[in-house]
Design an enzyme around this catalytic site. Structure first.
Site, PDB file in Angstrom:
ATOM      1  N   ARG A  10       0.863  -1.181   0.000  1.00 30.57           N
ATOM      2  CA  ARG A  10       0.000   0.000   0.000  1.00 30.57           C
ATOM      3  C   ARG A  10       0.894   1.224   0.000  1.00 30.57           C
ATOM      4  NH1 ARG A  10      -3.737   2.249   4.929  1.00 30.57           N
ATOM      5  NH2 ARG A  10      -1.903   3.582   5.202  1.00 30.57           N
ATOM      6  N   TYR A  56      -3.015  11.630   6.227  1.00 27.84           N
ATOM      7  CA  TYR A  56      -3.248  10.280   6.724  1.00 27.84           C
ATOM      8  C   TYR A  56      -2.206   9.309   6.154  1.00 27.84           C
ATOM      9  CZ  TYR A  56      -4.570   5.521   6.867  1.00 27.84           C
ATOM     10  OH  TYR A  56      -4.484   4.172   7.048  1.00 27.84           O
ATOM     11  N   ASP A 115      -5.138   3.881   0.163  1.00 24.60           N
ATOM     12  CA  ASP A 115      -6.254   4.190   1.070  1.00 24.60           C
ATOM     13  C   ASP A 115      -6.592   5.677   0.963  1.00 24.60           C
ATOM     14  OD1 ASP A 115      -8.036   4.393   3.147  1.00 24.60           O
ATOM     15  OD2 ASP A 115      -6.762   3.411   4.639  1.00 24.60           O
ATOM     16  N   HIS A 149      -9.011   6.951   2.652  1.00 23.98           N
ATOM     17  CA  HIS A 149      -9.434   7.230   4.034  1.00 23.98           C
ATOM     18  C   HIS A 149     -10.656   8.144   4.137  1.00 23.98           C
ATOM     19  CE1 HIS A 149      -8.549   7.153   8.424  1.00 23.98           C
ATOM     20  NE2 HIS A 149      -8.016   6.000   8.077  1.00 23.98           N
ATOM     21  N   GLU A 165     -13.480  -1.143   7.180  1.00 22.35           N
ATOM     22  CA  GLU A 165     -12.748  -1.233   8.449  1.00 22.35           C
ATOM     23  C   GLU A 165     -13.513  -0.594   9.604  1.00 22.35           C
ATOM     24  OE1 GLU A 165      -9.129   0.781   7.200  1.00 22.35           O
ATOM     25  OE2 GLU A 165      -9.668   2.481   8.448  1.00 22.35           O
ATOM     26  N   ARG A 204     -13.510  -5.201   4.191  1.00 22.73           N
ATOM     27  CA  ARG A 204     -12.360  -5.035   5.091  1.00 22.73           C
ATOM     28  C   ARG A 204     -12.699  -5.188   6.563  1.00 22.73           C
ATOM     29  NH1 ARG A 204      -7.757  -3.357   4.795  1.00 22.73           N
ATOM     30  NH2 ARG A 204      -7.843  -1.538   6.148  1.00 22.73           N
ATOM     31  N   GLU A 219      -4.216  -7.109   5.645  1.00 25.30           N
ATOM     32  CA  GLU A 219      -3.319  -5.986   5.954  1.00 25.30           C
ATOM     33  C   GLU A 219      -2.345  -6.401   7.059  1.00 25.30           C
ATOM     34  OE1 GLU A 219      -5.291  -2.464   7.400  1.00 25.30           O
ATOM     35  OE2 GLU A 219      -3.448  -1.269   7.273  1.00 25.30           O
ATOM     36  N   TRP A 248     -11.923  12.301   8.630  1.00 22.28           N
ATOM     37  CA  TRP A 248     -10.484  12.065   8.757  1.00 22.28           C
ATOM     38  C   TRP A 248     -10.144  10.736   8.108  1.00 22.28           C
ATOM     39  CZ3 TRP A 248      -7.919   8.072  11.463  1.00 22.28           C
ATOM     40  CH2 TRP A 248      -6.498   8.139  11.323  1.00 22.28           C
TER      41      TRP A 248
HETATM   42  O1  KDG Z   1      -7.612   3.350  14.194  1.00 22.11           O
HETATM   43  C1  KDG Z   1      -7.727   3.764  12.883  1.00 22.11           C
HETATM   44  C2  KDG Z   1      -6.751   3.023  12.003  1.00 22.11           C
HETATM   45  O2  KDG Z   1      -6.845   1.651  12.214  1.00 22.11           O
HETATM   46  C3  KDG Z   1      -7.001   3.317  10.542  1.00 22.11           C
HETATM   47  O3  KDG Z   1      -6.867   4.680  10.321  1.00 22.11           O
HETATM   48  C4  KDG Z   1      -5.995   2.539   9.705  1.00 22.11           C
HETATM   49  O4  KDG Z   1      -7.168   3.095   7.699  1.00 22.11           O
HETATM   50  C5  KDG Z   1      -6.405   2.371   8.298  1.00 22.11           C
HETATM   51  C6  KDG Z   1      -5.858   1.212   7.585  1.00 22.11           C
HETATM   52  O5  KDG Z   1      -6.269   1.012   6.459  1.00 22.11           O
HETATM   53  O6  KDG Z   1      -5.034   0.514   8.165  1.00 22.11           O
HETATM   54 MG    MG Z   2      -7.946   2.141   5.951  1.00 26.18          MG
END
Ligand code: KDG
Ligand code: MG
Length: 403
Positions: free
Chosen positions: A147, A159, A211, A213, A263, A284, A340, A403
């Protein structure tokens, strides 16, 4: 095999973790990860004050019934705090069942569907050259999937990008979240060039992931997906905020770049439309935030029907207990995609002794009975909880943004 003790252990070996440890009257123990980054104590309290007392005297072998009891029996269902607590109980019960059976957990859920678990590593550069250097180093270590994130010119904190070349950790200790500034325009103008540079330097013979995000609108995500098609991404993760499942229809209409989401989901009801309408390619969800092994398998089975593969979240805020459990699921399910992997620090690993192992871009689950991971309570006690928050994002005009 009744539960006689349920202990919640909060520790901070480089970052906060919450762990549930169950003990049965025949002396077996099981552990479950209960970490919810930035909201750790809410889950610790949910467990200590509301769940642990209900577990004492229950038959540890009744995993499904306990899951239903904590889910339906609470009346207030779902949500990250509740589902993380339920996950911890479920994971610990699978650990106990494996130990009682004398088998690694993956043997109890169907056995191996593959020899090992393909993982993706993280290249996080403040600049494009730094990101390229990290891609090269991961490929040299044997990773088959990487990634890539990089600092966006004109934005101070982004991020996935550490400021000091240390492994990336978004939660920052303190009594207020850090604030970052975001510009979608700057990001969209920059990021296709990053993938072009990666492919130009290293070719196409490995999986490239990214990502976003949660920061784009559906039409912005569609534009990005289309723009990066020549670079053959394995997936574009979290292009938009995840609440509006039908929002993904618009992205799908415009691009063949595969989409990975989930996630922050906690239950099958968060993603059933995404799966049944085939709006995503990878789900995910993970063991700790997705209701444990029992519920995650239900999600993955639904996904399998609709050609959606798995790609469980595995950042460092998911403890080695969660990673150990994830690997048992990953090795067993038919529709595994990728896992991951963000290695934990040595201090974290010392508190959570485990026997899963990494070699040549692959992770191998433990062959010990149960999950093959534990918590060293004495070591854990040396690292008291430290308040920490995930950052908050604002646009350049000060508006709050995802975020
Ligand atoms: O706690 C938040 C993180 O686990 C996250 O921001 C990590 O987006 C993330 C990732 O893909 O690992
Ligand atoms: Mg992520």
């Amino acid at each position: 095999m009744n539960i006689v003790e349920a202990k919640v252990i909060v520790t901070c070996p480089d970052r906060n973790f919450v762990t549930l440890k169950l003990t049965t009257d025949d002396g077996l123990t099981g552990v479950g990860d209960a970490t919810l980054n930035g909201r750790e104590l809410a889950v610790a309290s949910y467990l200590k004050d509301h769940v642990c007392p209900l577990l004492i005297g229950r038959d540890a072998s009744r995993i499904e019934d306990t899951w239903q009891y904590l889910h339906k029996g609470a009346y207030w269902r779902r949500g990250p705090v509740t589902m993380t607590a339920v996950a911890a109980v479920d994971t610990a019960l699978w650990d106990i069942k494996g130990k009682a059976a004398g088998m690694p957990v993956y043997q109890l859920i169907g056995g191996r569907s593959r020899d090992a678990v393909t993982v993706y590593g993280h290249a996080n550069g403040a600049t494009v050259p730094e990101a390229l250097e990290q891609v090269g180093s991961l490929l040299d270590q044997g990773y088959r999937a990487v990634r890539v994130q990089a600092g966006v010119p004109g934005l101070e904190k982004v991020y996935g990008v550490p400021t000091d070349r240390a492994p990336y950790e978004p939660a920052v200790a303190g009594d207020r979240p850090e604030e970052a500034t975001w510009s979608t325009a700057k990001y969209l103008n920059f990021v296709p060039g990053l993938f072009a540079a990666v492919r130009e330097r290293f070719g196409h013979d490995f999986h490239l992931l990214h990502d976003a995000h949660h920061r784009l609108t559906p039409i912005e995500a569609a534009r990005l997906g289309k723009a990066v098609e020549p670079y053959g991404l394995f997936w574009l993760e979290d292009p938009i905020s995840e609440e509006l499942q039908e929002g993904f229809r618009l992205i799908r209409r415009h691009t063949t770049t595969p989409i990975a989401v989930g996630e922050v989901y906690n239950s099958i009801w968060d993603c059933h439309q995404l799966i049944t309408e085939q709006l995503i390619d990878y789900i995910r969800m993970d063991v700790v935030h997705g209701g444990g092994i029992t519920h995650l398998r239900r999600v993955f089975d639904l996904a399998d029907l609709y050609h959606v593969r798995t790609g469980s979240h595995g950042a460092t805020d998911l403890s080695p207990v969660c990673l150990a459990a994830a690997l048992h699921v990953d090795i067993a399910v038919p529709n595994f995609g990728i896992q991951e992997y963000m290695p934990h620090t040595e201090t974290t690993n010392a508190v959570f002794p485990h026997s899963y192992r990494f070699a040549d871009g692959l992770l191998y689950p433990s062959e010990e009975p149960g999950l093959g991971v534990d918590i060293d309570e004495e070591a854990a006690a040396e690292y008291p909880y430290r308040q920490a928050y995930l950052p908050v994002n604002r646009l350049e005009d000060g508006s709050l943004h995802d975020w």
